[in-house]
Design a protein around this motif. Structure first.
Motif, PDB file in Angstrom:
ATOM      1  N   ASP A 128       0.873  -1.180   0.000  1.00  0.00           N
ATOM      2  CA  ASP A 128       0.000   0.000   0.000  1.00  0.00           C
ATOM      3  C   ASP A 128       0.905   1.223   0.000  1.00  0.00           C
ATOM      4  O   ASP A 128       1.766   1.371   0.867  1.00  0.00           O
ATOM      5  N   ALA A 129       0.739   2.076  -1.017  1.00  0.00           N
ATOM      6  CA  ALA A 129       1.679   3.174  -1.217  1.00  0.00           C
ATOM      7  C   ALA A 129       0.971   4.439  -1.691  1.00  0.00           C
ATOM      8  O   ALA A 129       1.251   4.952  -2.778  1.00  0.00           O
ATOM      9  N   PRO A 130       0.037   4.970  -0.893  1.00  0.00           N
ATOM     10  CA  PRO A 130      -0.605   6.229  -1.268  1.00  0.00           C
ATOM     11  C   PRO A 130       0.432   7.351  -1.342  1.00  0.00           C
ATOM     12  O   PRO A 130       1.528   7.230  -0.786  1.00  0.00           O
ATOM     13  N   VAL A 131       0.064   8.420  -2.032  1.00  0.00           N
ATOM     14  CA  VAL A 131       1.032   9.486  -2.288  1.00  0.00           C
ATOM     15  C   VAL A 131       0.471  10.847  -1.901  1.00  0.00           C
ATOM     16  O   VAL A 131      -0.735  11.027  -1.738  1.00  0.00           O
ATOM     17  N   SER A 132       1.378  11.811  -1.775  1.00  0.00           N
ATOM     18  CA  SER A 132       0.998  13.195  -1.532  1.00  0.00           C
ATOM     19  C   SER A 132       1.876  14.093  -2.389  1.00  0.00           C
ATOM     20  O   SER A 132       3.046  13.776  -2.623  1.00  0.00           O
ATOM     21  N   GLY A 133       1.315  15.190  -2.853  1.00  0.00           N
ATOM     22  CA  GLY A 133       2.076  16.116  -3.696  1.00  0.00           C
ATOM     23  C   GLY A 133       1.270  16.679  -4.836  1.00  0.00           C
ATOM     24  O   GLY A 133       1.723  17.574  -5.549  1.00  0.00           O
ATOM     25  N   GLY A 134       0.047  16.153  -5.027  1.00  0.00           N
ATOM     26  CA  GLY A 134      -0.846  16.700  -6.046  1.00  0.00           C
ATOM     27  C   GLY A 134      -0.369  16.461  -7.464  1.00  0.00           C
ATOM     28  O   GLY A 134       0.598  15.741  -7.716  1.00  0.00           O
ATOM     29  N   ASP A 135      -1.078  17.078  -8.402  1.00  0.00           N
ATOM     30  CA  ASP A 135      -0.769  16.876  -9.811  1.00  0.00           C
ATOM     31  C   ASP A 135       0.607  17.411 -10.179  1.00  0.00           C
ATOM     32  O   ASP A 135       1.286  16.855 -11.043  1.00  0.00           O
ATOM     33  N   ILE A 136       1.046  18.477  -9.510  1.00  0.00           N
ATOM     34  CA  ILE A 136       2.379  19.017  -9.795  1.00  0.00           C
ATOM     35  C   ILE A 136       3.451  18.014  -9.396  1.00  0.00           C
ATOM     36  O   ILE A 136       4.386  17.733 -10.153  1.00  0.00           O
ATOM     37  N   PHE A 146       4.107   6.944   0.634  1.00  0.00           N
ATOM     38  CA  PHE A 146       4.025   6.325   1.955  1.00  0.00           C
ATOM     39  C   PHE A 146       3.811   4.826   1.765  1.00  0.00           C
ATOM     40  O   PHE A 146       2.709   4.395   1.414  1.00  0.00           O
ATOM     41  N   ALA A 147       4.843   4.026   1.999  1.00  0.00           N
ATOM     42  CA  ALA A 147       4.784   2.607   1.663  1.00  0.00           C
ATOM     43  C   ALA A 147       4.606   1.728   2.886  1.00  0.00           C
ATOM     44  O   ALA A 147       5.318   1.873   3.880  1.00  0.00           O
ATOM     45  N   GLY A 148       3.647   0.803   2.795  1.00  0.00           N
ATOM     46  CA  GLY A 148       3.419  -0.194   3.830  1.00  0.00           C
ATOM     47  C   GLY A 148       3.494  -1.587   3.233  1.00  0.00           C
ATOM     48  O   GLY A 148       3.055  -1.820   2.107  1.00  0.00           O
ATOM     49  N   GLY A 165       8.957   9.719  -7.108  1.00  0.00           N
ATOM     50  CA  GLY A 165       9.155  10.625  -5.979  1.00  0.00           C
ATOM     51  C   GLY A 165      10.049  10.004  -4.929  1.00  0.00           C
ATOM     52  O   GLY A 165      10.936   9.212  -5.236  1.00  0.00           O
ATOM     53  N   LYS A 166       9.810  10.359  -3.690  1.00  0.00           N
ATOM     54  CA  LYS A 166      10.612   9.867  -2.567  1.00  0.00           C
ATOM     55  C   LYS A 166       9.817   8.840  -1.767  1.00  0.00           C
ATOM     56  O   LYS A 166       8.708   9.113  -1.320  1.00  0.00           O
ATOM     57  N   THR A 167      10.404   7.673  -1.573  1.00  0.00           N
ATOM     58  CA  THR A 167       9.739   6.612  -0.825  1.00  0.00           C
ATOM     59  C   THR A 167       9.996   6.759   0.671  1.00  0.00           C
ATOM     60  O   THR A 167      11.120   6.966   1.108  1.00  0.00           O
ATOM     61  N   ASN A 168       8.934   6.650   1.434  1.00  0.00           N
ATOM     62  CA  ASN A 168       9.013   6.660   2.890  1.00  0.00           C
ATOM     63  C   ASN A 168       8.427   5.340   3.381  1.00  0.00           C
ATOM     64  O   ASN A 168       7.215   5.128   3.290  1.00  0.00           O
ATOM     65  N   TYR A 169       9.301   4.432   3.868  1.00  0.00           N
ATOM     66  CA  TYR A 169       8.796   3.151   4.353  1.00  0.00           C
ATOM     67  C   TYR A 169       8.208   3.341   5.741  1.00  0.00           C
ATOM     68  O   TYR A 169       8.896   3.753   6.681  1.00  0.00           O
ATOM     69  N   MET A 170       6.908   3.036   5.892  1.00  0.00           N
ATOM     70  CA  MET A 170       6.187   3.336   7.123  1.00  0.00           C
ATOM     71  C   MET A 170       6.003   2.126   8.025  1.00  0.00           C
ATOM     72  O   MET A 170       5.631   2.272   9.192  1.00  0.00           O
ATOM     73  N   GLY A 171       6.229   0.910   7.480  1.00  0.00           N
ATOM     74  CA  GLY A 171       6.072  -0.276   8.307  1.00  0.00           C
ATOM     75  C   GLY A 171       5.226  -1.335   7.633  1.00  0.00           C
ATOM     76  O   GLY A 171       5.153  -1.404   6.398  1.00  0.00           O
ATOM     77  N   SER A 172       4.580  -2.164   8.411  1.00  0.00           N
ATOM     78  CA  SER A 172       3.830  -3.306   7.908  1.00  0.00           C
ATOM     79  C   SER A 172       2.617  -2.884   7.084  1.00  0.00           C
ATOM     80  O   SER A 172       2.273  -1.699   7.010  1.00  0.00           O
ATOM     81  N   ALA A 173       1.972  -3.858   6.463  1.00  0.00           N
ATOM     82  CA  ALA A 173       0.819  -3.600   5.594  1.00  0.00           C
ATOM     83  C   ALA A 173      -0.225  -2.736   6.297  1.00  0.00           C
ATOM     84  O   ALA A 173      -0.559  -2.973   7.459  1.00  0.00           O
ATOM     85  N   GLY A 174      -0.715  -1.738   5.592  1.00  0.00           N
ATOM     86  CA  GLY A 174      -1.704  -0.817   6.133  1.00  0.00           C
ATOM     87  C   GLY A 174      -1.105   0.458   6.689  1.00  0.00           C
ATOM     88  O   GLY A 174      -1.805   1.477   6.813  1.00  0.00           O
ATOM     89  N   LYS A 175       0.197   0.433   7.016  1.00  0.00           N
ATOM     90  CA  LYS A 175       0.819   1.617   7.618  1.00  0.00           C
ATOM     91  C   LYS A 175       0.963   2.750   6.600  1.00  0.00           C
ATOM     92  O   LYS A 175       0.945   3.924   6.974  1.00  0.00           O
ATOM     93  N   GLY A 176       1.110   2.404   5.328  1.00  0.00           N
ATOM     94  CA  GLY A 176       1.149   3.445   4.307  1.00  0.00           C
ATOM     95  C   GLY A 176      -0.168   4.197   4.255  1.00  0.00           C
ATOM     96  O   GLY A 176      -0.197   5.439   4.166  1.00  0.00           O
ATOM     97  N   GLN A 177      -1.276   3.457   4.318  1.00  0.00           N
ATOM     98  CA  GLN A 177      -2.601   4.088   4.300  1.00  0.00           C
ATOM     99  C   GLN A 177      -2.837   4.918   5.555  1.00  0.00           C
ATOM    100  O   GLN A 177      -3.428   6.002   5.487  1.00  0.00           O
ATOM    101  N   SER A 178      -2.397   4.423   6.702  1.00  0.00           N
ATOM    102  CA  SER A 178      -2.558   5.196   7.933  1.00  0.00           C
ATOM    103  C   SER A 178      -1.789   6.512   7.845  1.00  0.00           C
ATOM    104  O   SER A 178      -2.263   7.564   8.296  1.00  0.00           O
TER     105      SER A 178
END
Length: 298
Positions: A128-136, A146-148, A165-178
């Motif tokens: 799970d790897a949602p992102v932030s930063g918009g269309d730009i 945000f990778a889980g 972009g830049k990957t930020n490993y957040m932890g186990s599955a679901g942590k990217g979404q959190s």
């Protein structure tokens, strides 16, 4: 992971599938094509894929056909219900062993964990790897990702993520979404403050451009201001992310067992945008709600 994937991710060896080619997804997919990766895309409306096809992408007839012919599948769609239907019902049954699914949709942590465990039963992987930063950020390859999931899998995918972009490993599955939900809480509250600041500046007779330039270097400055301030002033409400999606994201936050008064207020105001028929505008359109409350505009 390393035993199952002895070769690194490279444009010549790794076949990419992409589902979800809207404003964000289309820009992200085009960056991977420009980086030399072979992409197969699926769209319910085939004509929407024309820009990517012109860059060299192939069009799959169905999600299952895409799943059967790719090594890594990216999804960037609308709501958790869409993710559930697509991934669990259509993609997973057709996956070959060791296929990786990367879901960039802002979705629910519990669903991300369910998909992760369902993928493992197929000897596949889910991130799970949602992102932030918009269309730009999507166009410039400057998204915060945000990778889980399994750290080893995230590391194996780094060449792909580095294009976006830049990957930020957040932890186990679901942590990217959190992490994305927490991000949206902060962004939503920032947009409320920015909207109110601009409306107050206008009511006080200030030049809004000069106001923003004066405060952007101080404590009031923020990435939200950099991304959306000029758009708000220029009445540019074209979406990088839909306002209605912000209602979804904030809702996942306030539904948790935690008191979030700012997020609740932000959700209420974004819901006002949707009620006004502006749910498909960009999140920077929140200023229209504050304006209406102050008798500004139509």
């Amino acid at each position: 992971m390393s035993n199952r994937y002895p070769t690194p991710v490279t444009p010549t060896r790794t076949r990419i599938g992409w589902i979800g080619i809207g404003v964000m997804g289309g820009a992200m997919a085009s960056r991977l094509i420009s980086a030399g990766y072979a992409l197969t895309v699926y769209s319910r409306t085939a004509s929407n894929a024309a820009p990517l096809l012109s860059l060299g992408a192939k069009l799959a007839a169905s999600p299952s056909d895409l799943a059967a012919s790719t090594d890594v599948i990216f999804t960037m769609i609308g709501h958790p219900s869409d993710v559930r239907n697509l991934v669990l019902d259509k993609l997973l049954p057709s996956l070959a062993p060791n296929t990786v699914i990367i879901d960039h949709t802002s979705s629910h942590p519990a669903l991300a964990r369910q998909i992760y465990h369902s993928a493992l039963k197929k000897n596949c992987y889910s991130i799970d790897a949602p992102v932030s930063g918009g269309d730009i950020g999507a166009k410039e390859g400057k998204l915060a990702i945000f990778a889980g999931g399994d750290a080893e899998v995230v590391n194996w995918l780094k060449p792909l993520f580095d294009v976006l972009g830049k990957t930020n490993y957040m932890g186990s599955a679901g942590k990217g979404q959190s992490c994305k939900i927490a991000n949206q809480i902060a962004v939503g509250c920032n947009l409320v403050g920015l909207s109110e600041g601009l409306v107050f500046a206008e009511k006080a007779g200030l030049d809004k451009e000069k106001f923003m330039e004066a405060v952007r270097g101080g404590a009031a400055g923020s990435m939200a201001m950099e991304l959306f301030g000029k758009r708000m002033i220029g009445r540019d409400f074209r979406p990088g992310g839909f306002a209605e999606y912000m209602v979804k994201d904030l809702g996942m936050g306030v539904d948790e067992v935690v008191v979030l008064p700012g997020a609740a207020l932000s959700k209420q105001l974004f819901s006002g945008m949707v009620a006004n028929g502006d749910g498909k505008l960009g999140t920077q359109g929140l200023i229209t709600v504050i304006e209406k409350m102050n008798g500004i505009g139509g």
